[in-house]
Design a protein around this motif. Sequence first.
Motif, mmCIF file in Angstrom:
data_model
loop_
_atom_site.group_PDB
_atom_site.id
_atom_site.type_symbol
_atom_site.label_atom_id
_atom_site.label_comp_id
_atom_site.label_asym_id
_atom_site.label_seq_id
_atom_site.Cartn_x
_atom_site.Cartn_y
_atom_site.Cartn_z
ATOM 1 N N LEU A 152 -9.650 0.465 -44.346
ATOM 2 C CA LEU A 152 -11.081 0.615 -44.632
ATOM 3 C C LEU A 152 -11.553 -0.583 -45.441
ATOM 4 O O LEU A 152 -10.857 -1.032 -46.347
ATOM 5 C CB LEU A 152 -11.333 1.898 -45.436
ATOM 6 C CG LEU A 152 -11.012 3.222 -44.744
ATOM 7 C CD1 LEU A 152 -11.285 4.380 -45.695
ATOM 8 C CD2 LEU A 152 -11.834 3.381 -43.479
ATOM 9 N N PRO A 153 -12.712 -1.131 -45.111
ATOM 10 C CA PRO A 153 -13.208 -2.269 -45.885
ATOM 11 C C PRO A 153 -13.866 -1.812 -47.174
ATOM 12 O O PRO A 153 -14.564 -0.808 -47.197
ATOM 13 C CB PRO A 153 -14.239 -2.899 -44.947
ATOM 14 C CG PRO A 153 -14.728 -1.778 -44.108
ATOM 15 C CD PRO A 153 -13.610 -0.775 -44.000
ATOM 16 N N ALA A 154 -13.626 -2.544 -48.227
ATOM 17 C CA ALA A 154 -14.260 -2.258 -49.515
ATOM 18 C C ALA A 154 -15.022 -3.497 -49.952
ATOM 19 O O ALA A 154 -14.648 -4.609 -49.588
ATOM 20 C CB ALA A 154 -13.201 -1.892 -50.557
ATOM 21 N N PRO A 155 -16.094 -3.323 -50.687
ATOM 22 C CA PRO A 155 -16.769 -4.512 -51.222
ATOM 23 C C PRO A 155 -15.971 -5.092 -52.380
ATOM 24 O O PRO A 155 -15.174 -4.379 -53.008
ATOM 25 C CB PRO A 155 -18.116 -3.976 -51.697
ATOM 26 C CG PRO A 155 -17.896 -2.525 -51.937
ATOM 27 C CD PRO A 155 -16.761 -2.080 -51.079
ATOM 28 N N THR A 156 -16.149 -6.372 -52.631
ATOM 29 C CA THR A 156 -15.570 -6.929 -53.849
ATOM 30 C C THR A 156 -16.445 -6.499 -55.007
ATOM 31 O O THR A 156 -17.541 -5.960 -54.807
ATOM 32 C CB THR A 156 -15.544 -8.459 -53.795
ATOM 33 O OG1 THR A 156 -16.899 -8.902 -53.707
ATOM 34 C CG2 THR A 156 -14.779 -8.946 -52.589
ATOM 35 N N LEU A 157 -15.979 -6.738 -56.219
ATOM 36 C CA LEU A 157 -16.758 -6.298 -57.366
ATOM 37 C C LEU A 157 -17.984 -7.185 -57.588
ATOM 38 O O LEU A 157 -18.779 -6.919 -58.472
ATOM 39 C CB LEU A 157 -15.883 -6.255 -58.623
ATOM 40 C CG LEU A 157 -14.822 -5.137 -58.581
ATOM 41 C CD1 LEU A 157 -13.987 -5.140 -59.833
ATOM 42 C CD2 LEU A 157 -15.456 -3.778 -58.390
ATOM 43 N N TYR A 158 -18.151 -8.229 -56.771
ATOM 44 C CA TYR A 158 -19.394 -8.994 -56.827
ATOM 45 C C TYR A 158 -20.477 -8.299 -55.996
ATOM 46 O O TYR A 158 -21.623 -8.661 -56.031
ATOM 47 C CB TYR A 158 -19.202 -10.402 -56.265
ATOM 48 C CG TYR A 158 -18.302 -11.281 -57.094
ATOM 49 C CD1 TYR A 158 -18.838 -12.069 -58.100
ATOM 50 C CD2 TYR A 158 -16.948 -11.313 -56.878
ATOM 51 C CE1 TYR A 158 -18.024 -12.877 -58.867
ATOM 52 C CE2 TYR A 158 -16.123 -12.116 -57.630
ATOM 53 C CZ TYR A 158 -16.662 -12.904 -58.623
ATOM 54 O OH TYR A 158 -15.870 -13.701 -59.384
ATOM 55 N N GLU A 159 -20.049 -7.338 -55.204
ATOM 56 C CA GLU A 159 -20.956 -6.741 -54.237
ATOM 57 C C GLU A 159 -21.242 -5.282 -54.535
ATOM 58 O O GLU A 159 -21.709 -4.558 -53.684
ATOM 59 C CB GLU A 159 -20.356 -6.852 -52.819
ATOM 60 C CG GLU A 159 -20.047 -8.263 -52.415
ATOM 61 C CD GLU A 159 -19.100 -8.361 -51.248
ATOM 62 O OE1 GLU A 159 -19.339 -9.179 -50.367
ATOM 63 O OE2 GLU A 159 -18.109 -7.604 -51.210
ATOM 64 N N GLU A 160 -20.885 -4.851 -55.745
ATOM 65 C CA GLU A 160 -20.983 -3.425 -56.036
ATOM 66 C C GLU A 160 -21.672 -3.185 -57.370
ATOM 67 O O GLU A 160 -21.494 -3.941 -58.313
ATOM 68 C CB GLU A 160 -19.565 -2.826 -56.055
ATOM 69 C CG GLU A 160 -19.549 -1.366 -55.717
ATOM 70 C CD GLU A 160 -18.152 -0.779 -55.831
ATOM 71 O OE1 GLU A 160 -18.074 0.418 -56.073
ATOM 72 O OE2 GLU A 160 -17.158 -1.517 -55.686
ATOM 73 N N GLU A 161 -22.461 -2.110 -57.403
ATOM 74 C CA GLU A 161 -23.059 -1.648 -58.650
ATOM 75 C C GLU A 161 -22.053 -0.735 -59.332
ATOM 76 O O GLU A 161 -21.298 -0.044 -58.648
ATOM 77 C CB GLU A 161 -24.276 -0.777 -58.367
ATOM 78 C CG GLU A 161 -25.619 -1.402 -58.104
ATOM 79 C CD GLU A 161 -26.201 -2.245 -59.197
ATOM 80 O OE1 GLU A 161 -26.296 -1.773 -60.339
ATOM 81 O OE2 GLU A 161 -26.591 -3.370 -58.895
ATOM 82 N N GLY A 162 -22.108 -0.682 -60.639
ATOM 83 C CA GLY A 162 -21.251 0.279 -61.313
ATOM 84 C C GLY A 162 -20.981 -0.156 -62.734
ATOM 85 O O GLY A 162 -21.755 -0.921 -63.328
#
Lengths: 862, 159, 326
Positions: free
Chosen positions: A645-655
């Motif tokens: 499954l593809p996950a976003p990098t932490l540059y691409e995620e809110e949180g």
Amino acid sequence: MADQEITFTLNGEAVAAKKGEPVLEAALRRGLHIPHFCYHSYLSVVGQCRACLVDVLDAGNGKPVPKLQPACATPAIQGMVISTVSPRVKEAQEGVFEFLLKNHPLDCPVCDQGGECPLQDQTMAYAKAVSRTHELRRIYPRKELSAYVKPEMNRCVHCTRCIRFTHEIDGGGEFGWASRGDRTEVGIFEDLPLTSIVSGNVIDICPVGALTDNKYRFTARVWEMAHAEGPCTLCSVGCRQRVWRAGDELKRVTAGENPAVNDAWICDVGRYGWSGVHAGERILRPLIRREGRLQPASWPEALGHIARRLGAILRESGGGAVAGLGGAWATNESAFQFGAFFREVLGSNSVDCRVHPRDLAQTEAQLAAFGAVGGQGSIAGLGRAKGILLVGSDPFEEHPILALQVRKAARGGAAVVSVHPRRIDLRLHSGLRHLCPLPGEEARALRALAKALAEAGAAPSGEGAEGYAHALASADLDALCREADIDPREAREAARALRPEGAEVVVLAGPGAQAEAAAEAANLALLLRAELLFASTGPNLQGALDMGLHPALLPGGRPLGDAAAREACQGAWGGPVGAAPGLSSAQVWDALNERRVRALYLFGCDPAAEHPEGARVRRALEAAEFVVLHASHANASLDYAEVVLPAPTLYEEEGSVTNLERRVQRLRRAVKPLGEAREPWRAFAELSRAMEAPMRAHALDRVRLQARLLCADYAGPLSRLPEEGVRLARERRGAFRAAALPPAAPPAGGLRLILAPALWLSGSFAASAVHLKDMPRAALRLSPPDADRIGAGEGDEAEVELGGRSLRLPVRVDASLPVGLAQAPEGYLAALRGGLDAGAARGGAAVKVRAAAAAPRVKVGG
Amino acid sequence: MLAEIARGLWLTLKHSWRSRVTVQYPDEREEMPKGYRGLHKLLRWEDGLERCVGCKLCSAACPVDCIFVESAENDPARPTSKGERYASVYEINELRCIFCGYCEEACPVGAIVLGNEYEFCQDHRDKFLYAKRDLLVRRTEDYPELKARYDEKRLLTYV
Amino acid sequence: MADLAVMLVKVVAAFGALLLLAAYMTWAERRVFALVQVRYGPNRVGPAGLLQPIADGIKLMFKESVIPAQADKLIFVLAPLVSLVPAMAAFAVIPFGSSVTLFGRQVDLIVADVNVGVLYIFALSGIGVYGIVLGAWASNSKYPLLGGLRSAAQLISYELSLGMSLLGVVLIAGSLSLKDIVAAQAHYPFILLQPLGFLLFLVCMLAETNRSPFDLPEAESELTGGFHTEYSSMHFAMYFLAEYCSMITLSAVAATFFLGGWRGPLLPPVVWFLVKVVAFMFFFMWVRATTPRLRYDQLMGFGWKVLLPLAILNVVATAGVMAFLG
């Protein structure tokens, strides 16, 4: 000087300041601008650009100062009256700017600094509108600095910020002056190239375009870009940074300011690591293995496939047959959802974020000593400590910004003691003491240090103190030192240095502090009443643990055995939580081999490459019936996965993420996720729907709500986070654990190899970051005598033979290594698939090294 | 009322004897005034190097965001422009352009000008995306009227 | 048999000429407008733009006829015909020349000498309004509907005055046949006897053909295109032609009733007739180029309160004078 609040008057406005603080600093904080170039809040004051000259009409004693004063070097005094707009000041400013511009080329259209240039902005605001210069401008010969810093010294205004940065902050001292007068030139020494891992900061602090970013060069202009400010997520320090994008593309990263973490500095890994977002082997869409090959699939297909396979395994063998690893490279929200998915939907407690045995050992040591992980120390405390004990830590390679904090403390007079097999380099001229035990004998060296401290009068107190005091009393310092191969005198000196009266001490345990050493570091922290920091490599390991990614701990760190805690989880999630502890990452591998665990969910981790016992892990992955890899980048574990499954990098995620000092910081999405990657917390919610057991948290605020309910101290941070984040400190109270030390290893003959992480070489993300390719390459480090012995010089290839296999690595001659010890970057050897396996042997693996013939490189492994 | 209508009719009748103002466009053309803002051109220096250094100020000044520039570093051996930087991509969407002339005003090196050309019909929208090769003149000397649009003394010639 | 042949020739010649004239009037109107507005008008297709009407015709023929989805399709298609046919048929009773001798036969230059020619013309122009109202209604769209309603009200209002204004001439001539009326003007045109009637007729003629300043049914500024908003292609062209045929017919009526029809010195009668018709056509265009559009209440007020009383007065006065003179 005390932090006494005073007020003075600037252009008729009252300005509050701390007594003795530079007038300029107070004015800038108040929002009143005074032009300046050489002044920088985190560097020493030199007062040499003369742009900040102000008129002191009243020096606080009723008398004016006859000459104009530089605001950066003028301490604020109660009742001062200052003008920056008087005709005298104007004339001085115009004169200063005219001289600054005399040799500054007007190539702003070409210059990358254009648009964010203090010289440009301040010239517009303070200088005369016309130039009277007819003379030719001074031109320096063109030079190159490094792959990251592009010099254009004709633009230099000689503010010396770069010189001061490299001398004071970085310590490398690469920059310096040459020549005199009009010909003064700032540059580096030819035999001292700019290779520091924090060298990129000179780009940020250069007030003109003299030092610009070589990787960002000409790719965008500042006015085209937007930036997201938040913590860096490449290591666990969490430096504040600005991530700049133009359109949907990342363009660069610059340092943000957070006095509690990174002051205004970031390391080059953080600065250039973003290049792994677009490049490299990103996983762009879900993949399902069909006929032995991973083939693209849609999200519903992939989730349906996982749901079917996991459903069947759950029906046949129950939740205990599924284990999950990872979460240290995810946001708190996604980590929380990962845990909730396992505990509630799968009914399995076998979920662990500590994939690397080192992380496991360190966190378990903390749990044993303090009952909780993290929160016993702070990064700011490191910077102002009076004594620092480094255990198995080489901060410049592992957490460069921590190195800067240690250096800051050392410049403030702190004694620094390093317990590390190598004589690590902190670029300190004095104040650093080395205790270099044999590899694997760090715990013994620490026990010897504790013994020396006890001899010097330190007495353990509190829970477990008696046992520990007894252990110390029965220990023999000389024997311990002999076994650990350190000098007892040095141990005693270090103990004395670490116990200055009433001073703050910080124990910083790095990746080298494993198993017994980690436990002993906790004992020492208690003995010294010191702050304790464990520096892990997973950027959000702390947050993931707090979110409950631990086989025996629920969110909020509450033990699984606590019925009330389980009930709270059931209240939030809706399903019951099993009371039996799950398998930790250490137990999973055997369980997989024995078919007790049939399915493995790998969430943002790569045990096949990063686990030191690679061969064992790979065998277990081979034995697993069903492996899901949920990650942003293709890695070595991909070969074993049935669904990806593809996950976003932490540059691409809110949180939000939590750094090693337990500071929760808000992560802002800088760019849209590439491909079909979607937030992991969302993927887990959708997966639960596919399994027909939908989770309640289907939106980010619902995840946060649950996390706030279950993690008591995250309630505040998850609802409102200040810009600098919130540090969730814990009371520094713990129990001594006087474990018996393992028997000393017999002196090993031949060369031993230790693996240590290098921030820019570890992990699939760093491996795909193209801009990091110009960092020092992976190399086999050998002490000069060892290098001589095998007849290899710097840069020559050496053939490394380990566990029956061999590969070639360039040699780096490193005088910090003791004879008989070699070092290679962790995660690199094993990343060569089917390559070498360092194993888990304490004290390094026996290795054979010989100089390779100058033959074409042969690809190793297969 | 009748008188008013009659007066109106008389007026229109008088007008029909006037000489006509229409310019019979394809057969006759008006001379464009100085400073007319037509199709863009990118100019060169006398030595044939491109004036544009890819600073993107035109694209920043553009109120409709119709200019797209990508810059790159000159090969010192075969420079495209003076200095280190040149525009590797320079595109103007002439359909979106409102011919305000801000780009010309913003240009520090006198590279982009709005020329006299106003006849640039195309039969497809995509063809209005003028690339660098469409905009760049072969020799600036061939366009004295474009060269005259900049005061050469005020240009940044040192880069 | 020969009579039938002659009839056929006359019908084809007369209506051919009518259509041709109508087509060229569109060109002429644009040229006249351009003249008044100090520009050229269509001058590209053929010499002086003379082929423009043909180009327009070809273009209109090849255009797609868009019929609105909610329209009443049958009526929508037929309505333009209802407008065009009466407008053309009305021309049948107008004598466009004196008799000529062709192949030994006396041929009257009139398609059909109906003894109640005046009534016939009014009857047909009354039918023409159905084409507009039906087309407007069938479009199933608000602008056409409003335009159609206006058109109906306007035509009913002005048809009364139009008829009344001609009654004076009928009284003097003593015949309803247009041939007789032309014959009655052998010595002088009736414009001299009926100046008020002529003026009234001129005004009503503009209103009857929906021309400026009475072009409310197709007021672009408020109703987009009025009743023909939804029409395109040849259907639209038919409405267009109907308007110009009505104009030509009414111009011919005016020439016949007030200016002595084909009568005139020197030139052949057909030419005289054409000159007079074209003069009226020019007047139509000239007025359109000059006057602004009336407001709707002004239009109705003017029709009922000014024109109708004046027309009745004219009839009564003429009748009185006739009775007095015996």
